[in-house]
Design a protein around this motif. Structure first.
Motif, PDB file in Angstrom:
ATOM      1  N   ASP A 126       0.838  -1.203   0.000  1.00  0.00           N
ATOM      2  CA  ASP A 126       0.000   0.000   0.000  1.00  0.00           C
ATOM      3  C   ASP A 126       0.871   1.251   0.000  1.00  0.00           C
ATOM      4  O   ASP A 126       0.481   2.288  -0.498  1.00  0.00           O
ATOM      5  N   TYR A 140      -5.449   1.904   9.484  1.00  0.00           N
ATOM      6  CA  TYR A 140      -4.332   1.673   8.560  1.00  0.00           C
ATOM      7  C   TYR A 140      -3.062   2.351   9.043  1.00  0.00           C
ATOM      8  O   TYR A 140      -1.973   1.839   8.891  1.00  0.00           O
ATOM      9  N   VAL A 169     -10.583   3.146  11.114  1.00  0.00           N
ATOM     10  CA  VAL A 169     -11.460   2.872   9.977  1.00  0.00           C
ATOM     11  C   VAL A 169     -12.616   1.993  10.448  1.00  0.00           C
ATOM     12  O   VAL A 169     -13.759   2.184  10.047  1.00  0.00           O
ATOM     13  N   PRO A 187     -22.450   3.250   3.342  1.00  0.00           N
ATOM     14  CA  PRO A 187     -21.997   4.244   2.367  1.00  0.00           C
ATOM     15  C   PRO A 187     -20.531   4.036   1.963  1.00  0.00           C
ATOM     16  O   PRO A 187     -19.785   3.341   2.659  1.00  0.00           O
ATOM     17  N   GLY A 209     -16.701   4.422   1.555  1.00  0.00           N
ATOM     18  CA  GLY A 209     -15.641   4.900   2.449  1.00  0.00           C
ATOM     19  C   GLY A 209     -15.860   4.540   3.907  1.00  0.00           C
ATOM     20  O   GLY A 209     -15.081   4.931   4.772  1.00  0.00           O
ATOM     21  N   VAL A 210     -16.903   3.738   4.195  1.00  0.00           N
ATOM     22  CA  VAL A 210     -17.217   3.442   5.590  1.00  0.00           C
ATOM     23  C   VAL A 210     -16.320   2.319   6.134  1.00  0.00           C
ATOM     24  O   VAL A 210     -16.156   2.169   7.345  1.00  0.00           O
ATOM     25  N   GLY A 211     -15.744   1.537   5.234  1.00  0.00           N
ATOM     26  CA  GLY A 211     -14.830   0.473   5.682  1.00  0.00           C
ATOM     27  C   GLY A 211     -15.288  -0.918   5.302  1.00  0.00           C
ATOM     28  O   GLY A 211     -14.834  -1.907   5.900  1.00  0.00           O
ATOM     29  N   LYS A 212     -16.132  -1.030   4.276  1.00  0.00           N
ATOM     30  CA  LYS A 212     -16.644  -2.354   3.884  1.00  0.00           C
ATOM     31  C   LYS A 212     -15.518  -3.215   3.304  1.00  0.00           C
ATOM     32  O   LYS A 212     -15.318  -4.361   3.703  1.00  0.00           O
ATOM     33  N   THR A 213     -14.762  -2.633   2.373  1.00  0.00           N
ATOM     34  CA  THR A 213     -13.646  -3.365   1.771  1.00  0.00           C
ATOM     35  C   THR A 213     -12.614  -3.718   2.847  1.00  0.00           C
ATOM     36  O   THR A 213     -12.050  -4.811   2.858  1.00  0.00           O
ATOM     37  N   TYR A 254      -4.585  -7.720   6.740  1.00  0.00           N
ATOM     38  CA  TYR A 254      -4.097  -6.883   7.839  1.00  0.00           C
ATOM     39  C   TYR A 254      -4.507  -7.532   9.151  1.00  0.00           C
ATOM     40  O   TYR A 254      -5.405  -8.356   9.185  1.00  0.00           O
ATOM     41  N   GLN A 292     -13.075  -5.742  -5.378  1.00  0.00           N
ATOM     42  CA  GLN A 292     -13.884  -4.674  -5.950  1.00  0.00           C
ATOM     43  C   GLN A 292     -13.412  -4.330  -7.358  1.00  0.00           C
ATOM     44  O   GLN A 292     -14.196  -3.953  -8.207  1.00  0.00           O
TER      45      GLN A 292
HETATM   46  N1  LIG Z   1      -4.696   0.752   1.941  1.00  0.00           N
HETATM   47  C1  LIG Z   1      -5.199   1.759   2.648  1.00  0.00           C
HETATM   48  N2  LIG Z   1      -4.389   2.534   3.386  1.00  0.00           N
HETATM   49  C2  LIG Z   1      -4.888   3.560   4.100  1.00  0.00           C
HETATM   50  N3  LIG Z   1      -6.183   3.889   4.149  1.00  0.00           N
HETATM   51  C3  LIG Z   1      -7.039   3.164   3.436  1.00  0.00           C
HETATM   52  C4  LIG Z   1      -6.597   2.057   2.640  1.00  0.00           C
HETATM   53  N4  LIG Z   1      -7.682   1.524   2.036  1.00  0.00           N
HETATM   54  C5  LIG Z   1      -8.747   2.257   2.434  1.00  0.00           C
HETATM   55  N5  LIG Z   1      -8.372   3.238   3.273  1.00  0.00           N
HETATM   56  C6  LIG Z   1      -9.268   4.191   3.959  1.00  0.00           C
HETATM   57  O1  LIG Z   1     -10.134   3.457   4.762  1.00  0.00           O
HETATM   58  C7  LIG Z   1     -11.450   3.956   4.689  1.00  0.00           C
HETATM   59  C8  LIG Z   1     -12.407   2.833   4.296  1.00  0.00           C
HETATM   60  O2  LIG Z   1     -12.116   2.405   2.991  1.00  0.00           O
HETATM   61  P1  LIG Z   1     -12.837   1.175   2.333  1.00  0.00           P
HETATM   62  O3  LIG Z   1     -12.775   0.033   3.270  1.00  0.00           O
HETATM   63  O4  LIG Z   1     -12.258   0.975   0.993  1.00  0.00           O
HETATM   64  O5  LIG Z   1     -14.325   1.699   2.211  1.00  0.00           O
HETATM   65  P2  LIG Z   1     -15.567   1.113   1.421  1.00  0.00           P
HETATM   66  O6  LIG Z   1     -15.176  -0.187   0.844  1.00  0.00           O
HETATM   67  O7  LIG Z   1     -16.635   1.011   2.447  1.00  0.00           O
HETATM   68  O8  LIG Z   1     -15.917   2.119   0.381  1.00  0.00           O
HETATM   69  C9  LIG Z   1     -11.425   5.097   3.690  1.00  0.00           C
HETATM   70  O9  LIG Z   1     -11.424   6.290   4.435  1.00  0.00           O
HETATM   71  C10 LIG Z   1     -10.131   4.943   2.951  1.00  0.00           C
HETATM   72  O10 LIG Z   1      -9.587   6.180   2.677  1.00  0.00           O
END
Ligand SMILES: Nc1ncnc2c1ncn2[C@@H]1O[C@H](COP(=O)(O)OP(=O)(O)O)[C@@H](O)[C@H]1O
Ligand SMILES: [Mg+2]
Length: 600
Positions: free
Chosen positions: A138, A373, A379, A398, A400-404, A414, A445
């Motif tokens: 990352d 992170y 997150v 929504p 950016g909430v942290g689903k991924t 992680y 995704q």
């Molecule tokens: N590899 C990463 N390193 C740092 N921050 C991350 C990383 N991936 C995602 N984020 C942050 O974590 C938050 C949640 O991201 P993400 O899980 O992708 O959201 P979602 O899938 O719900 O849209 C976001 O604010 C994003 O900026």
């Protein structure tokens, strides 16, 4: 254009750059770093030894030649012994041939030794790199890492090249030469020896500068590689924004910096070489002056002066070799330090250790899991849920909430900052991570396919899968018909050299690929985001029944994806705000009602 002197001045003022990977500019000591090379050299040392013996042998063969010549002159030519001539000539010829043969073999054996050790290091490094934690990737750009994993390895070849043996032979010649000088005339020898510390100090001074410049040069090359990779991989963005000239300008500015450093290095090296080579000339002139004075005074003979001058070469030749080599050494040290930074990265946890999973029942529990992170921004906060084997779960919330992020934690990309994740009642940290992931099917995704044909792609997670299994999975993902319509069907090449696929086709292939793996847990991250409503609907009509007994996590805000699942986790503001079935949430949760209605 800057003048030579400007480059020299800048070159001399360069400091060590900050290493992006270790995040600082001071490296471990050479001794510690050299330890990293030891296992590779010890695996192949025999070949290196053979090369070294041949080098010593070649140097030895040079020694008797003057003696044979003396014999030729005194005992053959001057004594008119014609019958001895053939023998002596044959001997000289034999020695010359043996020398050439030994040198030929030595080059081969050393090249092979160097090659094999390099290959071994490369192998080890690549294997390590793929086991670096996901967070490492990352934070580092692909092009930058590519350069560090390939080009820097070339720089350390110096350590197992024949130069090392030449350093030893030259050192021995140097010691021998100095002893001879003292034997011939100790007063002059002392005068010559006084020059040596000067040589030593100038080498030390310039070594430091070359070391910093080597680091700067390698770092800048890696930055160039990184920019280049970025530009080439985002070519549609560049075109869409008509920013070709800007992209080239940015690349050129990095390239120019690389050239600047390279020129500075050349200027510094040339001054260093000047300093190194002028010492012997000064010594020679001084010896000549003093020797001539003594001869005129009747204290020394002309023959001794000539001999002394000749033997000066025995000292300064090797000394000059050692001095120049120690400048080259700085480049190798810089490369070694950069490689060692990679060796020092702690690999992912639980690679090769822990319980190997054959099958998972599919029970997954999050107990008070929080994750960040960067250590500052939370997150995910205090996430707890329990999923039983065969349960289908949707995660809604929504952007950016942290689903991924939550799915990444299930895949153990992680480690939670606090709390624990359990698989089949055991903490995730008990398992060998590779074997755990082998039981999880993941559709990310942003679906990634590899180059090769469709069949190879679908079998990526299960190379032993049968044709029937693959077709079954493709049907389940709703892509079988499309594949059959292609000219070569399942054998159609995709990727850079083959058929181009739409995002939706990639998504469905990626779902099929996860199904071919026959996982116990299926994790889908917005798998239908690029599909039309109809395709999506039919996908979610078939899929859940086909994987009825498998645990499913699906991230989606699409109604058809979440309507039928057993449990929905609603995420908002970094945590789970509600849990339930679609029906119960619609009835009880205004946020969900608003969110799903507006989302669909
Ligand atoms: N590899 C990463 N390193 C740092 N921050 C991350 C990383 N991936 C995602 N984020 C942050 O974590 C938050 C949640 O991201 P993400 O899980 O992708 O959201 P979602 O899938 O719900 O849209 C976001 O604010 C994003 O900026
Ligand atoms: Mg996401």
């Amino acid at each position: 254009m800057d003048s030579w002197f400007t480059y020299l001045k800048q070159g001399l003022s360069r400091k060590l750059p900050k290493d992006r990977i270790i995040g600082k500019e001071n490296y471990s000591s050479i001794k510690t770093n050299l330890k990293n090379l030891r296992p590779f050299i010890s695996r192949h040392w025999r070949k290196g030894l053979l090369g070294s013996i041949l080098i010593f042998f070649t140097s030895l063969l040079g020694f008797p030649q003057p003696l044979i010549f003396r014999y030729l002159v005194d005992n053959v030519i001057l004594s008119r012994q014609l019958e001895l001539l053939v023998g002596v000539i044959l001997l000289l010829l034999g020695i010359a041939l043996a020398e050439k043969l030994a040198s030929l073999l030595q080059q081969f054996y050393f090249a092979r030794f160097e090659q094999e050790v390099t290959l071994d290091i490369q192998h080890d490094l690549l294997e390590r790199a793929l086991h670096f934690p996901k967070s490492f990737f990352d934070h580092n750009e692909t092009g930058y890492l590519m350069h560090r994993l390939s080009s820097d390895v070339q720089g350390v070849r110096w350590f197992f090249s024949s130069t090392i043996v030449y350093i030893i032979t030259n050192f021995l010649r140097f010691v021998g030469g100095i002893s001879l000088l003292f034997y011939l005339e100790w007063r002059l020898a002392i005068m010559v020896s006084v020059m040596l510390p000067g040589l030593w100090f100038s080498v030390r001074y310039f070594s430091g500068k070359i070391h910093a410049l080597s680091h700067q040069g390698m770092e800048q090359q890696a930055i160039v590689a990184s920019r280049l990779q970025e530009s080439l991989s985002s070519v549609s963005l560049i075109k869409a924004f008509s920013s070709e000239f800007r992209a080239v300008r940015c690349l050129m500015s990095e390239l120019k910096t690389a050239f600047q450093i390279s020129l500075e290095r050349t200027s510094v090296s040339s001054v260093a070489n000047l300093a190194i080579s002028s010492m012997p000339s000064i010594a020679r002139t001084m010896v000549l002056a003093l020797g001539a004075y003594w001869i005129i005074q009747g204290q020394w003979t002309l023959g001794s002066l000539l001999a002394f001058q000749a033997y000066l070469g025995y000292v300064f030749g090797p000394a000059q070799f050692l001095a120049t080599t120690s400048l080259q050494f700085q480049n190798a040290v810089a490369a070694l330090e950069r490689i060692s930074a990679l060796f020092d990265i702690v690999p992912e946890e639980n690679v090769g250790t822990g319980i190997t999973v054959e099958r998972l029942k599919g029970e997954i529990e999050f107990k008070n899991v929080s994750f960040s992170y960067d250590g500052y921004n939370q997150v995910l906060k205090d996430i707890s849920f329990h999923v039983y084997p065969g349960e289908h779960v949707a995660i809604v919330g929504p952007s950016g909430v942290g689903k991924t992020t939550l799915l990444s934690l299930i895949l153990c990309f992680y480690k939670p900052s606090s709390g624990e994740i359990y698989f089949d009642g055991r903490p995730a940290s008990d398992y060998e991570v590779g074997s755990l992931r082998r039981r999880i099917g993941y559709v990310s995704q942003d679906p990634l396919l590899i180059s090769g044909n469709i069949m190879q792609n679908l079998k990526y997670g299960n190379p032993d899968a049968t044709q029937e299994q693959v077709i079954w999975a493709a049907m389940a993902a709703g892509i079988h018909q499309f594949i059959q319509s292609l000219p070569a069907g399942y054998e159609t090449e995709i990727g850079e050299k083959g058929v181009k696929l739409s995002q939706g086709q990639k998504q469905r292939l990626s779902i099929a690929r996860a199904l071919v793996k026959e996982p116990d847990v299926l994790v889908l991250d917005e798998p239908s985001s690029a599909l039309d409503r109809l395709t999506e609907k039919s996908l979610f009509q078939i899929l859940p029944t086909l994987i009825r007994n498998k645990t499913l996590f699906v991230v989606s805000n699409r109604l058809s994806a979440i309507k039928e699942v057993h449990k929905i986790l609603v995420l908002n503001e970094n945590t789970i705000v509600a849990t339930g079935t679609h029906q119960s949430l619609i009835e009880s949760n205004p946020y969900y009602r608003k969110f799903v209605v507006t989302a669909d």
